[in-house]
Design an enzyme around this catalytic site. Structure first.
Site, PDB file in Angstrom:
ATOM      1  N   GLU A 136       0.830  -1.213   0.000  1.00  0.00           N
ATOM      2  CA  GLU A 136       0.000   0.000   0.000  1.00  0.00           C
ATOM      3  C   GLU A 136       0.865   1.264   0.000  1.00  0.00           C
ATOM      4  O   GLU A 136       0.523   2.272   0.604  1.00  0.00           O
ATOM      5  CB  GLU A 136      -0.937  -0.038   1.217  1.00  0.00           C
ATOM      6  CG  GLU A 136      -2.248   0.683   1.012  1.00  0.00           C
ATOM      7  CD  GLU A 136      -2.709   0.610  -0.420  1.00  0.00           C
ATOM      8  OE1 GLU A 136      -3.046  -0.490  -0.870  1.00  0.00           O
ATOM      9  OE2 GLU A 136      -2.705   1.661  -1.088  1.00  0.00           O
TER      10      GLU A 136
HETATM   11  C1  FAD Z   1       2.268  -9.619   0.612  1.00  0.00           C
HETATM   12  C2  FAD Z   1       2.087  -8.522  -0.394  1.00  0.00           C
HETATM   13  C3  FAD Z   1       0.811  -8.163  -0.784  1.00  0.00           C
HETATM   14  C4  FAD Z   1       0.630  -7.182  -1.753  1.00  0.00           C
HETATM   15  N1  FAD Z   1      -0.642  -6.888  -2.201  1.00  0.00           N
HETATM   16  C5  FAD Z   1      -0.790  -6.096  -3.294  1.00  0.00           C
HETATM   17  C6  FAD Z   1      -2.065  -5.957  -3.927  1.00  0.00           C
HETATM   18  O1  FAD Z   1      -3.084  -6.505  -3.469  1.00  0.00           O
HETATM   19  N2  FAD Z   1      -2.152  -5.205  -5.060  1.00  0.00           N
HETATM   20  C7  FAD Z   1      -1.062  -4.583  -5.598  1.00  0.00           C
HETATM   21  O2  FAD Z   1      -1.220  -3.930  -6.628  1.00  0.00           O
HETATM   22  N3  FAD Z   1       0.163  -4.678  -5.023  1.00  0.00           N
HETATM   23  C8  FAD Z   1       0.318  -5.429  -3.881  1.00  0.00           C
HETATM   24  N4  FAD Z   1       1.555  -5.562  -3.301  1.00  0.00           N
HETATM   25  C9  FAD Z   1       2.691  -4.844  -3.885  1.00  0.00           C
HETATM   26  C10 FAD Z   1       3.185  -3.729  -3.000  1.00  0.00           C
HETATM   27  O3  FAD Z   1       2.278  -2.659  -2.992  1.00  0.00           O
HETATM   28  C11 FAD Z   1       4.588  -3.340  -3.507  1.00  0.00           C
HETATM   29  O4  FAD Z   1       5.451  -4.392  -3.108  1.00  0.00           O
HETATM   30  C12 FAD Z   1       5.058  -2.013  -2.969  1.00  0.00           C
HETATM   31  O5  FAD Z   1       4.312  -0.968  -3.506  1.00  0.00           O
HETATM   32  C13 FAD Z   1       6.544  -1.760  -3.247  1.00  0.00           C
HETATM   33  O6  FAD Z   1       6.866  -2.013  -4.584  1.00  0.00           O
HETATM   34  P1  FAD Z   1       8.106  -2.958  -4.926  1.00  0.00           P
HETATM   35  O7  FAD Z   1       7.924  -4.224  -4.176  1.00  0.00           O
HETATM   36  O8  FAD Z   1       8.250  -3.045  -6.384  1.00  0.00           O
HETATM   37  O9  FAD Z   1       9.353  -2.228  -4.299  1.00  0.00           O
HETATM   38  P2  FAD Z   1      10.240  -1.053  -5.032  1.00  0.00           P
HETATM   39  O10 FAD Z   1       9.320  -0.040  -5.611  1.00  0.00           O
HETATM   40  O11 FAD Z   1      11.191  -1.735  -5.905  1.00  0.00           O
HETATM   41  O12 FAD Z   1      10.946  -0.445  -3.776  1.00  0.00           O
HETATM   42  C14 FAD Z   1      12.156  -0.960  -3.205  1.00  0.00           C
HETATM   43  C15 FAD Z   1      12.680   0.055  -2.192  1.00  0.00           C
HETATM   44  O13 FAD Z   1      12.984   1.298  -2.855  1.00  0.00           O
HETATM   45  C16 FAD Z   1      12.252   2.362  -2.278  1.00  0.00           C
HETATM   46  N5  FAD Z   1      11.845   3.285  -3.349  1.00  0.00           N
HETATM   47  C17 FAD Z   1      11.246   2.989  -4.514  1.00  0.00           C
HETATM   48  N6  FAD Z   1      11.017   4.117  -5.227  1.00  0.00           N
HETATM   49  C18 FAD Z   1      11.462   5.142  -4.484  1.00  0.00           C
HETATM   50  C19 FAD Z   1      11.493   6.551  -4.657  1.00  0.00           C
HETATM   51  N7  FAD Z   1      10.979   7.140  -5.744  1.00  0.00           N
HETATM   52  N8  FAD Z   1      12.048   7.303  -3.685  1.00  0.00           N
HETATM   53  C20 FAD Z   1      12.551   6.722  -2.570  1.00  0.00           C
HETATM   54  N9  FAD Z   1      12.531   5.404  -2.349  1.00  0.00           N
HETATM   55  C21 FAD Z   1      11.998   4.615  -3.291  1.00  0.00           C
HETATM   56  C22 FAD Z   1      11.062   1.721  -1.582  1.00  0.00           C
HETATM   57  O14 FAD Z   1      10.562   2.515  -0.503  1.00  0.00           O
HETATM   58  C23 FAD Z   1      11.659   0.409  -1.102  1.00  0.00           C
HETATM   59  O15 FAD Z   1      12.328   0.606   0.113  1.00  0.00           O
HETATM   60  C24 FAD Z   1       1.753  -6.505  -2.295  1.00  0.00           C
HETATM   61  C25 FAD Z   1       3.030  -6.839  -1.853  1.00  0.00           C
HETATM   62  C26 FAD Z   1       3.218  -7.844  -0.930  1.00  0.00           C
HETATM   63  C27 FAD Z   1       4.612  -8.194  -0.519  1.00  0.00           C
END
Ligand code: FAD
Length: 565
Positions: A430
């Site tokens: 989220e």
């Molecule tokens: C169990 C689980 C349930 C989920 N459920 C859903 C769901 O129902 N629907 C859905 O759509 N998604 C869902 N997600 C996805 C979740 O919302 C994403 O994992 C989350 O938004 C982070 O994206 P990412 O994993 O690609 O991490 P990344 O975006 O790759 O982030 C990696 C790190 O980099 C940091 N970062 C990234 N961009 C920036 C920036 N611009 N500035 C500073 N820091 C940054 C982040 O804070 C993080 O620490 C779920 C994830 C999990 C693990």
């Protein structure tokens, strides 16, 4: 120890801390009298304690699994879900026109917390549906509303949100899923979505996916994204769930925790979907769902914090170890100063975080009921703080809960470790807590800090009304200076200090809620807890603000190569 729903704590907070009477005084929520609210919370609390809490361990030990393309949920989850749906708890705040109870978000917030404490994995399912209901109420066509809302509200069907793709996580604007008009008012939606919570189940007749995708003329970035409703089963003319749509669950993730919640990789292959809202305006519509979910996820953190606190307290009241320093103590580890430090801190943080969730919910309710722009801005400012502080508190308290258990916290059979494993993801999904903090100091300060200052004035007024408010007065002054400084900084300097700033703000709000409670109950338990929070938690604010003042420069002192050196 079985979970005990903190129903009387909600009543106290609503009456004395967050001003729930203002909500009941509006025409829209006139039915939310203290008696009605108390009755709803009492029944929900009973269900959480008796029906849902026993499922928590089962979900952890027997995760949802994929069998020949069909999701099989953990034993007992179908019955637990039925209890939630039949109790009307999916749609406490939904529009009565579609079968909802029309009660305020503050009531949903308290109920959601109890369900989350009892079984977080299962609670994530109705939480997604609640957000979807709000998004459809606000953005869908009348035809979609009439067909889908009654089914979602009753819980016969449930909802999911599909944003994330392998290359599009925090950067939603990078998504590649497509939607082609089919010429009959529907669209063919194609693409892969990952990490989709409750992507499927074996207990609802249908699963309704809200999917972000790009129309052929959708430009790059977030501005070119549209929102589509894509049901697992296409509805028949009579509204029942019909033939399967062109979509499937490809796999389920193996996760650190939250095992009972199936987290799916979804494949859409020209699946039939309907546009929700205007073309290319999908993010606006999805934001309705995301804001709802941000409060909801903050509440998940509080729910686990409460459960972990109760669990640790029970252990501390039983475990005998070491010499007892006083004659009058419990004769258990709770007599040791360090264990008391942990449990007092846990209780004080749970109080602050819970009050914050209810304060935000009350602001949302008042904004909805009155349309007041200041209240809308207050709710918008509090949303990222609530999401991040609620979930950080869940993690910190669950972690401390393990420490209270000693070695028994690290072995799985006590259940203390499950709380930490389950709640850990709440700081990630989220919108990660880092992204929340950037939202706070970026978008939520585009008013030049006006919403922040209005809240600081509220906190200052509480501090000056209390005999013990000196430390909070100092905290507000420091936070005010930091706010002025932040609004004058370059954006990357702001971002560098955003997480410490968000936490500092949350601690000041925590002091504000604690003092309100202390003034309502002089000399009582809550007054003692307030003093402890001001003495032990609030001072962290000053070291956090020292980091805010640094900006980003020192973070770039190490060059890229230096990290691996
Ligand atoms: C169990 C689980 C349930 C989920 N459920 C859903 C769901 O129902 N629907 C859905 O759509 N998604 C869902 N997600 C996805 C979740 O919302 C994403 O994992 C989350 O938004 C982070 O994206 P990412 O994993 O690609 O991490 P990344 O975006 O790759 O982030 C990696 C790190 O980099 C940091 N970062 C990234 N961009 C920036 C920036 N611009 N500035 C500073 N820091 C940054 C982040 O804070 C993080 O620490 C779920 C994830 C999990 C693990």
């Amino acid at each position: 120890m079985p979970y005990r729903a903190p129903v009387s704590e909600f009543a106290f907070l609503m009456d004395h801390v967050v001003g729930m009477d203002r909500v009941a005084a509006t025409e829209k929520f006139a039915e939310a009298t203290p008696d009605t609210v108390q009755a709803v919370l009492t029944e929900a609390g009973k269900m959480a304690e008796e029906v849902l809490a026993p499922l928590n361990r089962t979900g952890d030990l027997q995760p949802a699994r994929l069998e020949n393309g069909v999701v099989r949920t953990s034993p007992g989850f179908a019955d637990g879900y039925r209890a939630i749906a039949e109790g009307g708890y999916v749609a406490i705040s939904a529009d009565p026109e579609y079968g909802g109870l029309g009660l305020p978000m503050s009531v949903t917030t308290a109920v959601n917390e109890m369900i989350a404490s009892a079984c977080l994995s299962l609670q994530l399912n109705p939480l997604m549906t609640q957000g979807q209901i709000e998004a459809l109420e606000n953005h869908a066509s009348d035809e979609i509303k009439e067909l889908y809302l009654p089914k979602l509200v009753s819980g016969e069907w449930c909802g999911t949100m599909n944003l994330t793709e392998p290359q599009a996580g925090s950067d939603v604007g990078a998504l590649r899923s497509r939607a082609e008009p089919k010429g009959d008012g529907t669209y063919a939606v194609s693409g892969q979505k990952i990490y989709i919570s409750w992507g499927d189940n074996d207990f609802t007749e249908n699963v309704v996916h809200l999917v972000l995708a790009r129309l052929p003329d959708g430009g790059p970035g977030t501005k070119g994204i549209s929102l589509f409703l894509v049901p697992r089963n296409l509805p028949n003319a009579d509204g029942s769930a019909g033939v399967g749509n062109s979509l499937k669950v490809v796999s389920l993730e193996h996760k650190l925790g939250l095992h009972g919640s199936p987290t799916a990789v979804m494949q859409y292959d020209g699946a039939t979907g309907w546009l929700v809202g205007e073309p290319h305006q999908g993010m606006a519509a999805m934001f309705t769902m995301m804001n709802n979910a941000r409060l909801g996820v903050g509440v998940q953190g509080v729910g686990i914090a409460e459960a972990a606190y109760q669990h640790a307290l029970n252990y501390a009241l039983e475990r005998k170890q070491g010499r007892v320093p006083t004659d009058e103590g419990f004769g258990t580890i709770l007599d040791h100063a360090d264990v008391r430090r942990m449990l007092t801190g846990m209780k004080a943080e749970v109080f602050a975080a819970r009050a914050l969730t209810l304060d935000l919910a009350v602001s949302i309710d008042l904004a909805h009921a009155t349309g007041d722009a200041d209240m809308t801005a207050r709710a918008a400012f509090l949303t990222p703080i609530c999401k991040a502080y609620g979930t950080d508190t869940g993690i910190a308290v669950a972690d401390m809960g393990i420490q209270v258990h000693g070695g028994m916290g690290f072995v799985e059979e006590t259940g203390a470790a499950q709380y930490l494993r389950d709640v850990r993801v709440t700081a990630i999904y989220e919108g990660t807590n880092g992204i929340q903090a950037m939202d706070l100091v970026g978008r939520k300060m585009m008013d030049g800090g006006a919403a922040a200052k209005a809240l600081l004035a509220e906190i200052a007024a509480t501090a000056s009304a209390s005999d013990i408010g000196g430390a909070l007065t100092d905290a507000v002054a420091a936070l005010g200076e930091a706010t002025d400084m932040l609004t004058g900084m370059e954006m990357n300097d702001r971002f560098a200090g955003s997480v410490p700033y968000l936490r500092a703000f949350a601690l000041a709000l925590g002091g504000h809620y604690h003092l309100k409670a202390a003034m309502a109950e002089p000399g009582g338990v809550r007054a003692k807890l307030a003093e402890s929070f001001l003495l032990r938690q609030l001072p962290e604010l000053h070291s956090l603000l020292a980091q805010v003042r640094l900006g980003a420069e020192d973070l770039y002192a190490l060059r890229d190569d230096d990290f691996a050196a």
